[in-house]
Design a protein around this motif. Sequence first.
Motif, PDB file in Angstrom:
ATOM      1  N   SER A  99       0.847  -1.126   0.066  1.00 12.62           N
ATOM      2  CA  SER A  99      -0.012  -0.224   0.082  1.00 12.62           C
ATOM      3  C   SER A  99       0.752   1.202  -0.045  1.00 12.62           C
ATOM      4  O   SER A  99       0.743   2.298  -0.828  1.00 12.62           O
ATOM      5  CB  SER A  99      -0.938  -0.133   1.277  1.00 12.62           C
ATOM      6  OG  SER A  99      -1.711   0.796   1.178  1.00 12.62           O
ATOM      7  N   LEU A 100       1.821   1.380   0.739  1.00 14.04           N
ATOM      8  CA  LEU A 100       2.626   2.317   1.145  1.00 14.04           C
ATOM      9  C   LEU A 100       3.783   2.644   0.110  1.00 14.04           C
ATOM     10  O   LEU A 100       4.040   3.549  -0.987  1.00 14.04           O
ATOM     11  CB  LEU A 100       3.186   2.462   2.600  1.00 14.04           C
ATOM     12  CG  LEU A 100       3.747   3.811   2.705  1.00 14.04           C
ATOM     13  CD1 LEU A 100       2.823   4.870   2.757  1.00 14.04           C
ATOM     14  CD2 LEU A 100       4.468   3.653   4.567  1.00 14.04           C
ATOM     15  N   GLY A 101       4.875   1.849   0.484  1.00 10.58           N
ATOM     16  CA  GLY A 101       6.263   2.244  -0.255  1.00 10.58           C
ATOM     17  C   GLY A 101       6.059   1.732  -1.767  1.00 10.58           C
ATOM     18  O   GLY A 101       6.505   2.243  -2.619  1.00 10.58           O
ATOM     19  N   GLU A 102       5.596   0.705  -2.225  1.00 11.70           N
ATOM     20  CA  GLU A 102       5.515  -0.018  -3.400  1.00 11.70           C
ATOM     21  C   GLU A 102       4.113   0.880  -4.220  1.00 11.70           C
ATOM     22  O   GLU A 102       4.538   1.499  -5.433  1.00 11.70           O
ATOM     23  CB  GLU A 102       5.196  -1.477  -3.385  1.00 11.70           C
ATOM     24  CG  GLU A 102       5.038  -1.935  -4.777  1.00 11.70           C
ATOM     25  CD  GLU A 102       6.670  -1.852  -5.431  1.00 11.70           C
ATOM     26  OE1 GLU A 102       6.973  -2.009  -6.538  1.00 11.70           O
ATOM     27  OE2 GLU A 102       7.670  -1.904  -4.403  1.00 11.70           O
ATOM     28  N   LEU A 103       3.130   0.744  -3.949  1.00 10.63           N
ATOM     29  CA  LEU A 103       1.702   1.398  -4.704  1.00 10.63           C
ATOM     30  C   LEU A 103       1.911   2.996  -4.856  1.00 10.63           C
ATOM     31  O   LEU A 103       1.588   3.606  -5.985  1.00 10.63           O
ATOM     32  CB  LEU A 103       0.527   0.595  -4.322  1.00 10.63           C
ATOM     33  CG  LEU A 103      -0.557   0.997  -5.412  1.00 10.63           C
ATOM     34  CD1 LEU A 103      -0.396   0.651  -6.719  1.00 10.63           C
ATOM     35  CD2 LEU A 103      -1.905   0.212  -4.869  1.00 10.63           C
ATOM     36  N   ALA A 104       1.680   3.361  -3.385  1.00  9.35           N
ATOM     37  CA  ALA A 104       1.713   4.663  -3.440  1.00  9.35           C
ATOM     38  C   ALA A 104       3.092   5.530  -3.706  1.00  9.35           C
ATOM     39  O   ALA A 104       2.957   6.354  -4.396  1.00  9.35           O
ATOM     40  CB  ALA A 104       1.343   5.334  -1.972  1.00  9.35           C
ATOM     41  N   GLY A 105       4.170   4.966  -3.485  1.00 16.51           N
ATOM     42  CA  GLY A 105       5.409   5.394  -3.605  1.00 16.51           C
ATOM     43  C   GLY A 105       6.277   4.800  -5.224  1.00 16.51           C
ATOM     44  O   GLY A 105       5.979   5.845  -5.947  1.00 16.51           O
ATOM     45  N   GLU A 106       6.534   3.790  -5.100  1.00 15.35           N
ATOM     46  CA  GLU A 106       7.196   3.603  -6.359  1.00 15.35           C
ATOM     47  C   GLU A 106       6.441   3.525  -7.650  1.00 15.35           C
ATOM     48  O   GLU A 106       7.019   3.849  -8.812  1.00 15.35           O
ATOM     49  CB  GLU A 106       7.967   2.094  -6.082  1.00 15.35           C
ATOM     50  CG  GLU A 106       8.589   1.973  -5.250  1.00 15.35           C
ATOM     51  CD  GLU A 106      10.107   2.895  -5.553  1.00 15.35           C
ATOM     52  OE1 GLU A 106      10.827   2.401  -6.480  1.00 15.35           O
ATOM     53  OE2 GLU A 106      10.385   3.771  -4.947  1.00 15.35           O
ATOM     54  N   ARG A 107       5.033   3.170  -7.617  1.00 10.98           N
ATOM     55  CA  ARG A 107       4.322   3.071  -8.697  1.00 10.98           C
ATOM     56  C   ARG A 107       3.542   4.521  -9.020  1.00 10.98           C
ATOM     57  O   ARG A 107       2.933   4.334 -10.204  1.00 10.98           O
ATOM     58  CB  ARG A 107       3.395   1.943  -8.577  1.00 10.98           C
ATOM     59  CG  ARG A 107       4.214   0.669  -8.697  1.00 10.98           C
ATOM     60  CD  ARG A 107       3.574  -0.912  -8.590  1.00 10.98           C
ATOM     61  NE  ARG A 107       4.512  -1.818  -8.428  1.00 10.98           N
ATOM     62  CZ  ARG A 107       3.915  -3.143  -8.543  1.00 10.98           C
ATOM     63  NH1 ARG A 107       3.067  -3.737  -8.723  1.00 10.98           N
ATOM     64  NH2 ARG A 107       5.250  -4.237  -8.314  1.00 10.98           N
ATOM     65  N   MET A 108       3.450   5.231  -8.073  1.00  8.65           N
ATOM     66  CA  MET A 108       2.612   6.469  -8.526  1.00  8.65           C
ATOM     67  C   MET A 108       3.307   7.683  -8.196  1.00  8.65           C
ATOM     68  O   MET A 108       3.547   8.201  -9.092  1.00  8.65           O
ATOM     69  CB  MET A 108       1.305   6.273  -7.514  1.00  8.65           C
ATOM     70  CG  MET A 108       0.180   5.226  -7.909  1.00  8.65           C
ATOM     71  SD  MET A 108      -1.554   5.512  -7.152  1.00  8.65           S
ATOM     72  CE  MET A 108      -2.050   4.121  -7.547  1.00  8.65           C
TER      73      MET A 108
END
Length: 419
Positions: free
Chosen positions: A268-277
Amino acid sequence: MNVTTFVKSAVAASLVLTSTTALSAVSQQQVVEHYADLAHAVFSDAVITAKSLDTSINTFLANPSEKGLSDVKQAWIASRVPYQQTEVFRFGNAVVDDWEGQLNAWPLDEGLIDYVSSDYQYELGNDGAQANIVANESLTIGANTLDTKAITPALIADLNEVGGSEANVASGYHAIEFLLWGQDLNGTNAGAGERPYTDYVVGEGCSNGNCARRAEYLQAASSLLIQDLAWMEKQWSDSEKNNYRATLLADKPVNGVRKMLFGMGSLSLGELAGERMKVALEANSTEDEHDCFSDNTHNSHYYNEQGIYNVYTGTYVRTNGTLVVGPSIADLVAQKDKMAAKEIQKQFDVTRAQVGQLVSSAENDNQHFDQLIASNNPQGNKLVNDTIVALVAQTGSIERAAGIIGITSLNPDTADHDF
């Protein structure tokens, strides 16, 4: 079942949640066991859809046509639906995270694989960025000369990160995506890649050369994808001995629940909100878009979020429409604090609806993710930023759930992003 229909099915399944998971005296052990069942179901569907993709590829290559290529593209998009829901199992489960790169690594220097445009922007210092495996039966990358005459699954696997660059991605969904769509040369304007079907016409009529080798690469990449997914399915199967499932269930249940919550929070945080958005939005960079060749990024984001929701609620809608449901973290929270459980559920619903707006933007307004992140699109930027904010809030609810059921020091991975 097309992607839009599947979205509706998943949303409909969530409405059943309140009546299907009203279980009493749910234990952490039961929740972890069902978590393993969910993982096995979703990886099984990933295998099934990858095999359907492979069948579609072979049918197309036997008699290339514009319709045939379109059919393969739809099969690829369908294969992403279950796979994106597996990514919640990455974080906290090293067996998945260590394996994932061969299937879903991105962004990639596509010049490693095939022809690219003359103004192709690649990672500086990457000796393999313009190697073009399809066009060459041997490659010299750095001090190494490689025999690429026979394009096999083993060769493709060995070429991942060749020359020491993570941008050298030779296998997985995005390599196949590039081979189907080609480069998306539209920047932040509308439109995806436009590879002609004639790139696979062997003999007279072949466009851009090396059509037989390109077909060979596509088939080998598809075969490798199935092999890799089948291996991971077995890791979660209750009929296999000495696999990862057995190791997980032999551990203390509290450690399994911690892995579940860490996986949800980190995606939810590092990957989707961060790296991917966040990365793509702040740089206005289509190169950092997830499914950048096909403009399928909105669906990838949606199904990542769906995967998080699946683990929290203990539910999963299989590709055949079957609802898998069982003991969940949501049940554990409700047993401790019914009011908090309702509030956390509400935040999940708000976040899922917000991520769903990315799908609506693409399907109803023809504003895909690469257009939303354009520097001259303030409304699009706001939509993506609002989604990031919702994912951050959802992560807060995941941490709250952890505290309620006694899981301390969760610390979901931020991927070094500040929010």
